[in-house]
Design a protein around this motif. Structure first.
Motif, PDB file in Angstrom:
ATOM      1  N   ASP A   1       0.859  -1.193   0.000  1.00  0.00           N
ATOM      2  CA  ASP A   1       0.000   0.000   0.000  1.00  0.00           C
ATOM      3  C   ASP A   1       0.889   1.234   0.000  1.00  0.00           C
ATOM      4  O   ASP A   1       2.043   1.191   0.422  1.00  0.00           O
TER       5      ASP A   1
ATOM      6  N   TYR B   1     -13.537   6.704 -13.419  1.00  0.00           N
ATOM      7  CA  TYR B   1     -13.701   5.541 -12.534  1.00  0.00           C
ATOM      8  C   TYR B   1     -14.399   4.411 -13.308  1.00  0.00           C
ATOM      9  O   TYR B   1     -13.925   3.279 -13.335  1.00  0.00           O
TER      10      TYR B   1
ATOM     11  N   THR C   1     -16.964   1.133   3.171  1.00  0.00           N
ATOM     12  CA  THR C   1     -15.562   1.440   3.473  1.00  0.00           C
ATOM     13  C   THR C   1     -15.366   2.959   3.443  1.00  0.00           C
ATOM     14  O   THR C   1     -16.264   3.701   3.030  1.00  0.00           O
TER      15      THR C   1
END
Ligand code: NAD
Length: 232
Positions: free
Chosen positions: A31, A132, A166
């Motif tokens: 990450d 996106y 999330t």
């Protein structure tokens, strides 16, 4: 197995890392951010049957991926979860970043057995920001491309979640008016948890042995919502 999960400090990647750890795997998280504190605590708890290693790297930068991972590192399972939903940079991170990682650590890797790419329901519906949606549509095609090139030694599939609770969605989850509008459009009247998507990732990436080049839409019916128009 040796598993590499990109985006392991965020919602779905972090939940996948924990799920794989519960199953006893050697999990490597990659990450741009430090490891999630709760994941590190979990990796030291009695519930954890595997081992966790964290690597800082940016998926958009091939040199960063190379230098962020131990020399000669080759995963057997690759889970591509790193992603953003911001606008202009979405194709760079969600699609080109995924391609960088998969070409380096799956296509040119004799040890690889399975790849799971995380797309989005947006790749089917075309909704959300233009870049996106385009990035996630690209994930479906790129997954098929990889599946053809890594067969017969390995499989590659993609998972397209609908709404998942999330941080990526904090802006609508914290707004009751927007949240109610979303729920009106969602047949199952809830979003998935990251843990639920992690179970799907495990099923597609490890339990599954014979499905390859495919995409699973896991969206509570959101994309298929259609009204039947007919005379009374
Ligand atoms: P998140 O923001 O909680 O986590 C994403 C993680 O990716 C973060 O830890 C972030 O630091 C990391 N990341 C971002 N850019 C990076 C880079 N350049 N290099 C390395 N790491 C980077 O998001 P999430 O909800 O867990 O989303 C994970 C994936 O699932 C994304 O690809 C997202 O598009 C997809 N997805 C999410 C939802 C949802 O509703 N949350 C729905 C469908 C698909």
């Amino acid at each position: 197995m040796k598993v590499l999960i990109t985006g392991a400090s965020g919602g779905i990647g972090r939940a996948a890392a924990e799920y794989f750890l519960k199953k006893g795997h050697e999990v490597h998280g990659l990450d741009i951010r430090e490891a999630d504190e709760d994941l590190l605590k979990f990796s030291e708890s009695a519930e954890c049957c595997g081992a966790y290693y964290h690597h800082i790297a940016d998926v958009t930068d091939k040199d960063s991926i190379r230098s962020g991972l131990p020399e000669g590192f080759l995963p057997e399972v690759l889970i591509n979860c790193a992603g953003i939903q911001e606008g202009e940079r979405d194709i760079d991170v969600n699609l080109k970043g995924m391609i960088n990682v998969a070409e380096m650590l799956a296509v040119s890797n004799e040890e690889i057995k399975s790849v799971v790419n995380i797309g989005s329901a947006s790749g089917h519906t075309g909704s959300e920001f233009p870049e996106y949606a385009a990035s996630k549509g690209g994930v479906i095609a790129y997954t098929k491309n990889v599946a053809l090139r890594i067969a017969p030694r390995a499989i590659c599939n993609s998972i397209d979640p609908g709404g998942v609770t999330t941080e990526l969605n904090r802006v609508v989850m914290d707004d009751p008016v927007l949240w109610n509008r979303i729920m009106e459009l969602t047949p199952l009247k809830r979003w998935a948890s990251a843990e639920e998507i992690a179970e799907w990732i495990y099923f597609v990436g490890v339990t599954n042995r014979f499905m390859t080049g495919q995409n699973l839409l896991i969206d509570g019916g959101e994309a298929g919502r259609a009204e039947f128009v007919w005379p009374e």
